[in-house]
Scaffold this active site. Structure first.
Site, PDB file in Angstrom:
ATOM      1  N   ASP A 194      -4.579  -1.948 -34.002  1.00 17.45           N
ATOM      2  CA  ASP A 194      -3.381  -1.968 -34.840  1.00 17.45           C
ATOM      3  C   ASP A 194      -2.404  -2.943 -34.168  1.00 17.45           C
ATOM      4  O   ASP A 194      -1.839  -2.645 -33.121  1.00 17.45           O
ATOM      5  CB  ASP A 194      -2.799  -0.549 -34.927  1.00 17.45           C
ATOM      6  CG  ASP A 194      -1.586  -0.467 -35.845  1.00 17.45           C
ATOM      7  OD1 ASP A 194      -0.872  -1.483 -35.991  1.00 17.45           O
ATOM      8  OD2 ASP A 194      -1.327   0.618 -36.396  1.00 17.45           O
ATOM      9  N   TYR A 202       0.180   6.225 -33.693  1.00 17.97           N
ATOM     10  CA  TYR A 202       1.143   6.277 -34.799  1.00 17.97           C
ATOM     11  C   TYR A 202       0.912   7.593 -35.550  1.00 17.97           C
ATOM     12  O   TYR A 202      -0.238   7.943 -35.855  1.00 17.97           O
ATOM     13  CB  TYR A 202       0.920   5.064 -35.709  1.00 17.97           C
ATOM     14  CG  TYR A 202       1.785   5.080 -36.943  1.00 17.97           C
ATOM     15  CD1 TYR A 202       3.149   4.837 -36.848  1.00 17.97           C
ATOM     16  CD2 TYR A 202       1.254   5.366 -38.189  1.00 17.97           C
ATOM     17  CE1 TYR A 202       3.957   4.871 -37.967  1.00 17.97           C
ATOM     18  CE2 TYR A 202       2.053   5.393 -39.324  1.00 17.97           C
ATOM     19  CZ  TYR A 202       3.403   5.149 -39.210  1.00 17.97           C
ATOM     20  OH  TYR A 202       4.198   5.185 -40.317  1.00 17.97           O
ATOM     21  N   LYS A 222       6.318  -4.099 -41.525  1.00 18.10           N
ATOM     22  CA  LYS A 222       7.122  -4.320 -40.327  1.00 18.10           C
ATOM     23  C   LYS A 222       7.358  -5.822 -40.117  1.00 18.10           C
ATOM     24  O   LYS A 222       7.959  -6.456 -40.952  1.00 18.10           O
ATOM     25  CB  LYS A 222       6.450  -3.641 -39.129  1.00 18.10           C
ATOM     26  CG  LYS A 222       5.933  -2.212 -39.437  1.00 18.10           C
ATOM     27  CD  LYS A 222       7.022  -1.226 -39.764  1.00 18.10           C
ATOM     28  CE  LYS A 222       6.503   0.094 -40.350  1.00 18.10           C
ATOM     29  NZ  LYS A 222       5.430   0.756 -39.639  1.00 18.10           N
ATOM     30  N   ARG A 280      -7.183  -6.011 -60.082  1.00 20.15           N
ATOM     31  CA  ARG A 280      -7.487  -5.089 -58.976  1.00 20.15           C
ATOM     32  C   ARG A 280      -8.528  -5.721 -58.046  1.00 20.15           C
ATOM     33  O   ARG A 280      -8.437  -5.617 -56.830  1.00 20.15           O
ATOM     34  CB  ARG A 280      -7.977  -3.732 -59.493  1.00 20.15           C
ATOM     35  CG  ARG A 280      -8.538  -2.865 -58.368  1.00 20.15           C
ATOM     36  CD  ARG A 280      -8.645  -1.369 -58.682  1.00 20.15           C
ATOM     37  NE  ARG A 280      -9.047  -1.060 -60.029  1.00 20.15           N
ATOM     38  CZ  ARG A 280     -10.289  -1.211 -60.538  1.00 20.15           C
ATOM     39  NH1 ARG A 280     -11.267  -1.660 -59.774  1.00 20.15           N
ATOM     40  NH2 ARG A 280     -10.532  -0.901 -61.789  1.00 20.15           N
TER      41      ARG A 280
HETATM   42  C1  LIG Z   1       4.386   1.703 -39.942  1.00 19.47           C
HETATM   43  C2  LIG Z   1       3.110   1.705 -39.186  1.00 19.47           C
HETATM   44  C3  LIG Z   1       1.880   2.028 -39.792  1.00 19.47           C
HETATM   45  C4  LIG Z   1       1.784   2.498 -41.229  1.00 19.47           C
HETATM   46  O1  LIG Z   1       2.119   1.508 -42.134  1.00 19.47           O
HETATM   47  P1  LIG Z   1       2.830   1.752 -43.575  1.00 19.47           P
HETATM   48  O2  LIG Z   1       3.012   0.370 -44.074  1.00 19.47           O
HETATM   49  O3  LIG Z   1       4.085   2.520 -43.335  1.00 19.47           O
HETATM   50  O4  LIG Z   1       1.834   2.538 -44.389  1.00 19.47           O
HETATM   51  C5  LIG Z   1       0.736   1.949 -39.018  1.00 19.47           C
HETATM   52  N1  LIG Z   1       0.782   1.581 -37.727  1.00 19.47           N
HETATM   53  C6  LIG Z   1       1.940   1.282 -37.106  1.00 19.47           C
HETATM   54  C7  LIG Z   1       1.929   0.885 -35.663  1.00 19.47           C
HETATM   55  C8  LIG Z   1       3.136   1.330 -37.811  1.00 19.47           C
HETATM   56  O5  LIG Z   1       4.294   1.042 -37.181  1.00 19.47           O
END
Ligand SMILES: *Cc1c(COP(=O)(O)O)cnc(C)c1O
Length: 407
Positions: free
Chosen positions: A199, A127, A224, A74
């Protein structure tokens, strides 16, 4: 870029992305090289060219406290270390911290910086998960927040509180692909003593380097583009501020939302091809934007690479290219949009984004359904594409036949 290619883009009405930059003066290898090698040196024990997936949860100590950097998985795991080193390198950061999901990464960043009474400014079209985390988890714990259009710097300044500690930026945004001037927001926030978190999920470090533009923390849903194959959920944070990095690493271990070794391996495997995938995503998205721009069934195309995009100049100066996401509105309205998303063959009707396969979706009733009836509600005629890396002619033909059927 060749003259013929320039002519094509001029005719299509979609500006070509800025040429990929490379700075030999920096003495560093170019991005594509670092994506393949950073954190991924051959395993010293065996010579394995690919970092091994280390599944052990515990590690031997030769004497009490005398170990090789790993005690309990961890706290640290070698496969995770490889991923963290790689992400930090690609974002130009001193520290990388990996998490079990993008939301776990967001939670750790907010927890590390905020104390009860503090205030956060998020984008008006944040988001959905970010909005939910703040409204349902952090607000009951004494955090306040405001949602503001970050393109409007006066509105951003007007939303300021004495206790504003974080400006949370997304660019390009989802699903409207609004582009925010990271350097301008960072100047405004730093003058007022707040931190800027970007982000960078939509752009990836290949297209946009937020830390170099003045941001304090970069965050990813590696589910993504970094993972890139719709087969892993993950998150990551990169930053150079030692103090916040120590806090975030503390939360990573204390709260324990760590990615498993196999997940780390999958994200790292995805990152090795990030540059070539992004080049194809961008080229294919440009072709979709060009097709949509001239098709009578479409009333509006949202793509930062279009010269008519309201923030095209900012996108041009802070991104290497414009990404793989394209949104558009269907002239005939909601019913036609719903029919269209169900009538493609190569584009798969599904949520999520950023992987090799092309996806199509109807935000108002899918990814952004929770915003229905609120001021953040999405135009029901809007369609969002996550353009994949398939053959561009197959994609054009597929989208064209679906558009023809509703136009
Ligand atoms: C998908 C997404 C998230 C969240 O991420 P997860 O891996 O689904 O927890 C945060 N910000 C953006 C822009 C996203 O597309």
């Amino acid at each position: 870029m060749t003259r013929a290619k320039r002519r094509f883009w001029r005719r299509s009405g979609v500006a070509p992305g800025p040429e990929q930059r490379r700075s030999p003066e920096s003495g560093r290898d170019a991005f594509e090289t670092r994506a393949v090698h950073a954190g991924q040196e051959p395993d010293p024990a065996t010579g394995a060219v690919v970092p091994p997936i280390t599944l052990a949860s515990t590690f031997v100590q030769d004497a009490v406290g005398d170990h090789r950097g790993y005690e309990y998985a961890r706290s640290a795991n070698p496969t995770r270390t490889a991923l963290e080193v790689c992400i930090a390198d690609l974002e130009g950061a001193a520290h990388g911290v990996a998490f079990a999901s993008g939301m776990a990464a967001e939670d750790a960043v907010l927890r590390s910086v905020l104390r009860p009474g503090d205030h956060v400014i998020i984008p008006a079209d944040a988001y959905g998960g970010t909005y939910r985390l703040l409204a349902r988890v952090f607000e009951p714990a004494g955090i306040t927040w405001s949602a503001v259009d970050h393109v409007d710097l006066d509105a951003l300044a007007a939303a300021w509180h004495d206790d504003t500690k974080i400006v949370w930026v997304e660019t390009p945004t989802n699903p409207l692909l609004t582009v925010v001037d990271i350097a301008a927001v960072a100047r405004l926030a730093h003058d007022r003593g707040a931190r800027v978190v970007v982000d960078n999920t939509f752009a990836t470090p290949y297209l946009q380097q937020p830390l170099g533009l003045g941001a304090d923390v970069v965050l990813h849903s590696s589910t993504k583009y970094l993972g890139g194959h719709s087969d892993v959920v993950g998150g990551a944070v990169a930053l150079s501020d030692d103090e916040i990095a120590e806090q975030i690493a503390f939360v990573q271990n204390a709260a324990g939302a760590v990615p498993g070794p196999f997940d780390c391996y999958l994200v790292l495997r995805g990152i090795r091809t990030l540059a070539v995938r992004m080049d194809r995503h961008c080229a294919n998205a440009r072709a979709m934007a060009a097709l949509l721009s001239e098709h009578p069934a479409v009333s509006r195309v949202l793509y930062p690479g279009l010269p008519g995009h309201p923030n095209h100049d900012v996108a041009r100066s802070q991104m290497h290219d414009y990404g793989g996401m394209v949104s558009f509105t269907v002239a005939a309205g909601e019913e036609a949009a719903i029919k269209l998303v169900a009538s493609t063959r190569v584009f798969t009707l599904a949520e999520s984004l950023g992987a090799v396969e092309s996806l199509i979706e109807h935000p108002a009733e899918m990814t952004h359904a929770s915003a229905a009836g609120s001021p953040l509600a999405v135009d029901p005629a809007l369609v969002r594409l996550s353009v994949g890396i398939e053959n561009v002619e197959d994609l054009v033909a597929d989208l064209r036949q679906a558009l023809d059927a509703v136009g």
